[in-house]
Scaffold this active site. Structure first.
Site, mmCIF file in Angstrom:
data_model
loop_
_atom_site.group_PDB
_atom_site.id
_atom_site.type_symbol
_atom_site.label_atom_id
_atom_site.label_comp_id
_atom_site.label_asym_id
_atom_site.label_seq_id
_atom_site.Cartn_x
_atom_site.Cartn_y
_atom_site.Cartn_z
ATOM 1 C CD GLU A 60 -1.254 17.416 -2.915
ATOM 2 O OE1 GLU A 60 -0.192 18.291 -2.706
ATOM 3 O OE2 GLU A 60 -2.088 16.957 -3.571
ATOM 4 C CG HIS A 129 -1.255 6.251 -5.610
ATOM 5 N ND1 HIS A 129 0.119 6.829 -4.757
ATOM 6 C CD2 HIS A 129 -1.533 7.299 -5.808
ATOM 7 C CE1 HIS A 129 -0.069 7.474 -5.849
ATOM 8 N NE2 HIS A 129 -0.787 8.456 -6.115
#
Lengths: 332, 334
Positions: A60, A129
């Protein structure tokens, strides 16, 4: 008009922008052949090829940095981060570079960058998440942070985001991809601004301010309230930086009562920030303390029975509204 | 030299070569004087904030940028004054930025550690160690996607080798064959700690795992830096992909201007050894004399020119106005 899903509306916006402007391209993890974790980019790789639809390494920080660099180099990247949770690995690039370059370098470079990422809970994905981290980014000057909740808005706002010369964090919600809504026919051009909220339901007794998936929960709550004679006005912020404060103040002037409903945590978040703004700009119009409906102050638990308890629901909004609307007002 | 070249062409080549090395000499000297003045400004409390001086490392910025075109990109670091000047920034506007003046490259909003100059392809310094690695790589991606023959150079120090992003970028650049050179300026110290105390293994072996060729260069020898950079830049321009250039160098001052008591991490003898035996400006001067390309009058003239330019630039900045108060809220958004 036709009815399509939030996912399809997103895909149409990306596709139309890629057709309109050859500088627009998309990159992200599993977005090409696989079509994206939430199938948003399905078919785009086949249509536009590997140059403009790029599968990236699972990294990322570099993919975000590279998207910033590509924007500096004259392109208009749309970066998909698989979830907002993973954006924490890229937060240095987002906060220290993307948000600051235009100001820090004296107005020289523009960073026309869109970072799309879903967040939110409710799908039993557990603590790492299920976060709503939009508040964290909304704290940072230089970023725009938007949270569209309907197919119409998500399409129109993504188009605006791609054309905007600033970094835009485009926060989707995992549970919204399958919702359906009215969207103009393909090829009918429209955009939705990145700095305007919208009254999604007009009402006179109370203003309920919300954004992202909680809009839909709030609309159900408003229906329940209506049955009890309470006429709620529902405002979808659509963007949390900047905040459309005038829209909120105008509504408060009419209803004199406010509930803020969000999925995120209680402390130092969007809800508390909004409450402070309303107290600052509309204190004299308030007839009751602002009520705040929010997620539990815990990391998201996995078990369905616990997750349900940790997420704000329709009943919590109804209860909060009833707490500040006197019975004498209802049915007036 | 080919057999067909005329004597005149040879003479021209020799002149060109002389002009090139003298220009690099002048540029290194400019950076050296600039940094000495910055140090003085700071020590006399006329400059705020922080400044990380480039003195001792000049051959790297100048040698690498001499191999670049104006439209090629660079990204820089917290120790970035040398990169900016070598890529073509003006001394007066650099001083102005350091002093927080409106005439600075970033209108006084960036300061020593955050300077960009779009006109010379300088995409900006990043004061987060390793912070510009991804950005330089993305700029290289834009070059490739636009079908241009530009090249990007990412400058960083030995400290950045501790950041994971350095390895993420080499993976990506190798995978997609981006036109980028990663230039590591190993000045031996990660801030206040010798790199050997923080960095395992062979520095030059790192990029090989990604299939990115590495060249190790004496960073005090500008001829070696320039020759290597030229080769790697030409290679990148031709679409042959990224390279890693490991330049061994030394920083004369401390980590920043305020770091004056350095005995606890390195000796005065070590500093003296580098300054007297490995100074990049002196090494080039010695070679130029040896080649008969210059003499002391020419050195003298360059010295005077550089001094005048730096002093005038400093004066300009000291006299320049601060930004208008209205600037504080300008340019948050484009």
């Amino acid at each position: 008009m036709r009815t399509i899903t939030y996912r399809d509306a997103l895909r149409e916006a990306i596709r139309e922008e890629m057709l309109r402007d050859e500088r627009v391209f998309i990159l992200g993890e599993d977005i090409a052949g696989y079509g994206g974790t939430y199938a948003v980019s399905k078919g785009l790789f086949e249509e536009f090829g590997e140059k403009r639809v790029r599968d990236t390494p699972l990294a990322e920080e570099v993919i975000t940095g590279a998207a910033i660099g590509a924007a500096l180099g004259g392109l208009r990247p749309i970066l998909e981060l698989m979830t907002v949770n993973f954006s924490l690995l890229a937060s240095d690039q987002i906060i220290n570079s993307a948000a600051k370059f235009h100001y820090m370098f004296g107005g020289q470079p523009q960073i026309p960058l869109v970072i799309r990422m879903p967040g939110g809970g409710g799908a039993q994905r557990g603590a790492q998440h299920s976060q709503m981290l939009e508040t964290m980014y909304a704290h940072v000057p230089g970023l725009k942070v938007v949270t569209p909740a309907t197919p119409y808005d998500v399409k129109g706002m993504l188009k605006s985001a791609v054309r905007d010369p600033n970094p835009v964090l485009f926060i989707e919600h995992e549970l919204l991809y399958n919702i359906k809504g009215d969207v103009p026919d393909e090829g009918v051009e429209y955009t939705v601004p990145l700095d305007r909220g919208e009254v999604k339901r007009a009402g006179q007794h109370i203003t309920i301010i919300t954004f992202s998936r909680m809009l839909h929960v709030t609309m159900q709550a408003a229906e329940d309230l209506a049955k009890e004679g309470i006429d709620a006005e529902v405002i979808d912020l659509r963007c949390i930086r900047p905040i459309d404060i005038d829209l909120l103040v105008d509504s408060v002037k009419k209803t004199n009562r406010v509930v803020i409903a969000e999925e995120g945590w209680k402390y130092y978040g969007t809800g508390q920030g909004l409450a402070a703004l309303i107290y600052e700009f509309a204190f004299d119009y308030l007839d009751a303390p602002i009520q705040h409906v929010h997620g539990a102050d815990v990391p998201m638990p996995y078990s369905k029975s616990l997750e349900r308890l940790a997420m704000p629901n329709k009943d919590a909004i109804v209860k909060a509204a009833k707490a500040i609307v006197p019975a004498v007002l209802a049915h007036t | 030299m080919s057999q067909t070249e005329s004597p005149k062409a040879t003479a021209t080549n020799k002149d060109e070569e002389q002009a090139r090395w003298l220009a690099m000499y002048e540029q290194m000297l400019t950076i050296r004087h600039f940094e000495e003045h910055v140090n003085q400004l700071y020590m006399t409390a006329r400059m705020p904030g922080l400044a990380h001086l480039y003195s001792g490392e000049e051959a790297i910025a100048v040698g690498v940028c001499a191999a670049l075109r104006r439209d090629d990109y660079i990204t820089s670091t917290h120790r970035g004054h040398g990169h900016c000047l070598a890529k073509g920034a003006r001394v007066d506007r650099m001083f102005a930025e350091l002093l927080g003046k409106e005439a600075g490259y970033c209108r006084g909003k960036g300061g020593s550690m955050h300077i960009a100059d779009q006109d010379t392809g300088n995409l900006g310094a990043n004061a987060i160690v390793g912070g510009s690695a991804g950005i330089a790589t993305g700029a290289a991606m834009s070059i490739k996607m636009r079908g241009s023959d530009q090249v990007a150079v990412c400058f960083f120090g030995d400290g950045a080798l501790g950041q994971g992003v350095l390895y993420e970028v080499m993976n990506m650049a190798a995978l997609w064959k981006f036109p980028i050179i990663y230039v590591c300026e190993n000045n031996e110290y990660n801030e206040y700690t010798h790199y050997r105390e923080t960095t395992a293994g062979d520095l030059s072996a790192r990029s090989a795992a990604f299939g990115v060729p590495c060249e190790t260069v004496d960073g005090q020898d500008i001829r070696a830096v320039y020759d290597t950079a030229q080769r790697l830049v030409a290679r990148a321009r031709q679409g042959e992909g990224p390279a890693f250039m490991l330049c061994n160098t030394y920083r004369y001052y401390g980590h920043h201007v305020g770091d004056i008591q350095r005995a606890y991490y390195r000796s005065k003898e070590e500093e003296e050894r580098w300054k007297t035996q490995r100074d990049p400006i002196q090494l080039l001067a010695d070679w130029l004399v040896e080649q008969g390309m210059t003499d002391h009058t020419l050195f003298e003239r360059i010295e005077q020119k550089v001094q005048a330019e730096v002093e005038a630039g400093e004066q300009f900045a000291l006299n320049a106005p601060f930004p208008d108060p209205g600037e504080v809220e300008e340019d948050v958004y484009a």
